[in-house]
Design a protein around this motif. Sequence first.
Motif, mmCIF file in Angstrom:
data_model
loop_
_atom_site.group_PDB
_atom_site.id
_atom_site.type_symbol
_atom_site.label_atom_id
_atom_site.label_comp_id
_atom_site.label_asym_id
_atom_site.label_seq_id
_atom_site.Cartn_x
_atom_site.Cartn_y
_atom_site.Cartn_z
ATOM 1 N N PHE A 70 0.835 -1.346 -0.180
ATOM 2 C CA PHE A 70 -0.063 0.341 -0.102
ATOM 3 C C PHE A 70 0.497 1.006 0.486
ATOM 4 N N HIS A 71 0.747 2.233 -1.211
ATOM 5 C CA HIS A 71 1.421 3.089 -1.024
ATOM 6 C C HIS A 71 0.256 3.992 -1.239
ATOM 7 N N VAL A 72 0.556 4.978 -0.270
ATOM 8 C CA VAL A 72 -0.343 6.651 -0.631
ATOM 9 C C VAL A 72 0.485 8.056 -0.842
ATOM 10 N N GLU A 73 0.084 8.907 -1.618
ATOM 11 C CA GLU A 73 0.722 10.223 -1.469
ATOM 12 C C GLU A 73 -0.285 11.383 -1.902
ATOM 13 N N LEU A 74 -0.133 12.194 -1.044
ATOM 14 C CA LEU A 74 -0.920 13.281 -1.597
ATOM 15 C C LEU A 74 -0.805 14.408 -2.407
ATOM 16 N N ARG A 75 -1.361 14.791 -3.799
ATOM 17 C CA ARG A 75 -0.987 15.856 -5.100
ATOM 18 C C ARG A 75 -1.719 16.916 -4.836
ATOM 19 N N THR A 76 -1.203 18.080 -5.941
ATOM 20 C CA THR A 76 -1.685 19.411 -5.627
ATOM 21 C C THR A 76 -2.576 18.881 -7.023
ATOM 22 N N SER A 77 -2.464 18.279 -8.007
ATOM 23 C CA SER A 77 -3.010 18.032 -9.225
ATOM 24 C C SER A 77 -2.927 16.814 -10.004
ATOM 25 N N PRO A 78 -3.771 16.129 -10.370
ATOM 26 C CA PRO A 78 -3.982 14.616 -11.065
ATOM 27 C C PRO A 78 -2.948 14.532 -11.580
ATOM 28 N N LEU A 79 -3.192 12.679 -11.221
ATOM 29 C CA LEU A 79 -2.052 12.124 -12.786
ATOM 30 C C LEU A 79 -2.518 12.104 -14.194
ATOM 31 N N PRO A 80 -2.166 12.027 -15.167
ATOM 32 C CA PRO A 80 -2.778 12.409 -15.994
ATOM 33 C C PRO A 80 -3.065 10.710 -16.290
ATOM 34 N N MET A 81 -4.569 10.693 -17.089
ATOM 35 C CA MET A 81 -5.300 9.626 -17.446
ATOM 36 C C MET A 81 -5.270 9.215 -18.034
ATOM 37 N N ALA A 82 -5.564 7.641 -18.839
ATOM 38 C CA ALA A 82 -5.776 6.815 -20.172
ATOM 39 C C ALA A 82 -6.209 7.090 -21.115
ATOM 40 N N ALA A 83 -6.127 7.441 -22.114
ATOM 41 C CA ALA A 83 -7.613 8.149 -23.281
ATOM 42 C C ALA A 83 -7.983 7.369 -22.934
ATOM 43 N N ARG A 84 -8.137 6.125 -22.848
ATOM 44 C CA ARG A 84 -9.676 5.153 -22.809
ATOM 45 C C ARG A 84 -9.253 4.497 -22.322
ATOM 46 N N MET A 85 -10.997 3.349 -21.875
ATOM 47 C CA MET A 85 -10.341 2.281 -20.875
ATOM 48 C C MET A 85 -10.922 1.713 -20.833
ATOM 49 N N ASP A 86 -10.763 -0.035 -21.052
ATOM 50 C CA ASP A 86 -12.180 -1.135 -21.742
ATOM 51 C C ASP A 86 -13.445 -0.936 -21.299
ATOM 52 N N THR A 87 -13.726 -1.955 -20.907
ATOM 53 C CA THR A 87 -15.362 -2.405 -20.458
ATOM 54 C C THR A 87 -14.651 -2.462 -19.084
#
Length: 455
Positions: A70-87
Motif C-alpha cells: 500500500f502506497h499513498v501520496e498527497l498531490r496538488t494536481s491529478p496524474l494523467p489518465m489513459a485516453a480510454r479504458m476498456d469495459t
Amino acid sequence: MWPDSLFAQLSLILVIGGLSIQLMFSSIWYDVRFGQVLEEPARLVIFRTLDAMRHLERDRPIEALNSDTFHVELRTSPLPMAARMDTAHQNVERLLQDALQREMGDALQLSLIDVTLEDDDGHANTWSSLFGLSRVVGRFNYQLRLPTGQWLHIRAVQAQGWNGRPAWQVLGDYAMRVYLLRALALIVVALLVARLSTRPLRRLVRAAAALGRDIRQPPLPIEGPREMRQAAETFNLMQQQLIDLMDERTQLLSAVSHDLRTPLTRMRLRAEGITEATSRDRLIANIDQMETLIASLLDSASHSAVARGHAPFDLAGLMDEVVSEFVDTGSDVRREGVSTAVITGHAPGLRRVLHNLIDNALRHAGNARLSLQTFDDRIEMAIQDDGPGVDETALSDIMQPWRRGDTPADAGALGYGLGLSIARSIVMAHQGRLTLANRESGGLRVVVTLPTQAS
C-alpha cells in the motif's frame, strides 16, 4: 468438406452460427468476471483508503501507512489518465466508486489509472484467476479528489483467497454448464429446425420421383411455409395438366383408330372380292399391317400411364403360360429358373411385356430363352436370344418409340418400333427397370427387374 444435403447444410450453419455467437458473448463474460473477482480486493483497498483519509483529517502523516502492498501520496494536481479504458477497467472503477460512496455517504471523484490481475510472483495470471484456479492478486492504481481540492494517489496490492477445487474440476464444470450443455441444446434445436424446414421439400422430391412411376398419384397436401405451399400448388397443377394431356392424347388416338378402322373394314371386304390371288393377298397383308399399327399406337398410349388393378400373383406361373402359348405355335421358346415368384403388380400388363419381348426375340433370332431369379427385394426376369444383337450405338435409344434395331427395309415385316417402348412403360409403372445388353457369345439379353412389393 461442405455437406451436400440441405438438411446437413442448415444444421451446420445453425450450429456454427450459434457457437460463434456464444464465443463472442464470452467477451462479455470476461468483462463481468474481471470485476467480480476484484470485488473483494477492491472493497479491502477502499477500507485502507478511508484509513488514509482519516489520518489526513486528524493531521497525522499518511506516509506512516506506506508498505509493500500500500502506497499513498498527497498531490496538488491529478496524474494523467489513459485516453480510454476498456469495459473491464470501467467496471472496476465503478466498483471502487460505489464502495467508497457506501462507506462515506458522500460521492468523491475517483479515477482509476490502471488495474491488473497477478499471481503471487507478480506475473500476469488473468485467466487462471478468472476461473478461480489461483489466488487473485489485484494491483490497483487510482486517485481521488479530496474536499480540500487536493488529490490522493494510491497504489495498492490486495489479495483474495482462491477456489480449493482442482483445476480440471473447475474447468470441466465451467465447460459443461457454459458451453457443452448450450451446444447440445443448440444442436438439438438446429436439427429440429432443419428437419421441419426440409420436410415439405423432401415430400416434394418424393412426389416428383413417384410422378414418373404413377402420374395419377394423390396430389400433394397444401401445407407448410408459404413458399412450399406455392411449390405444392404448382406441382399439383403440373400433374393435373400432364394427366389431362395424356387423356386427351388417348382419346384422340382412340377416335382416329375408330375412324380408320371403318374404311379399313370396307377395304378388306372389297379386297376379298378380287379374283387375282396375288393382288388380293398383298392388299389384305397391307390392311393387316395398318390394323397392327393402329393397335400398337393404342397400346402405347394406354400403357404410358400406370396400369390399375395391382394384385399379388405368381410371375413364374404367368411366364409358363406365355411360354406354352408360343410353344403351341411351334416357336423355339424355353424357360428356366425358379418355379414360384409371387409379386404385386398388374398381370395383364406384364403378360404384354413378355409377349412383346418374346416376339422381338423370335422376330430377330428365331428363338428365345427365358430365366427367372428371385432376391430379397427384387425379381429379375431375363429374355435372351442367339440373334445378331443390336449395334452398340443404338442400345441407348432403342427403347424410344419408333426406334428399331433392324434395317428400315425390314420395318413392314418386323414391326413399328413400339414393342420395347410399351414394355418399358409397363415395367416403369411397376417401379421396375428394363435394360438391354449384347451377349458376348452373340444375341441380345433383356433384363426386367421388378420389386417384390410395390411401394
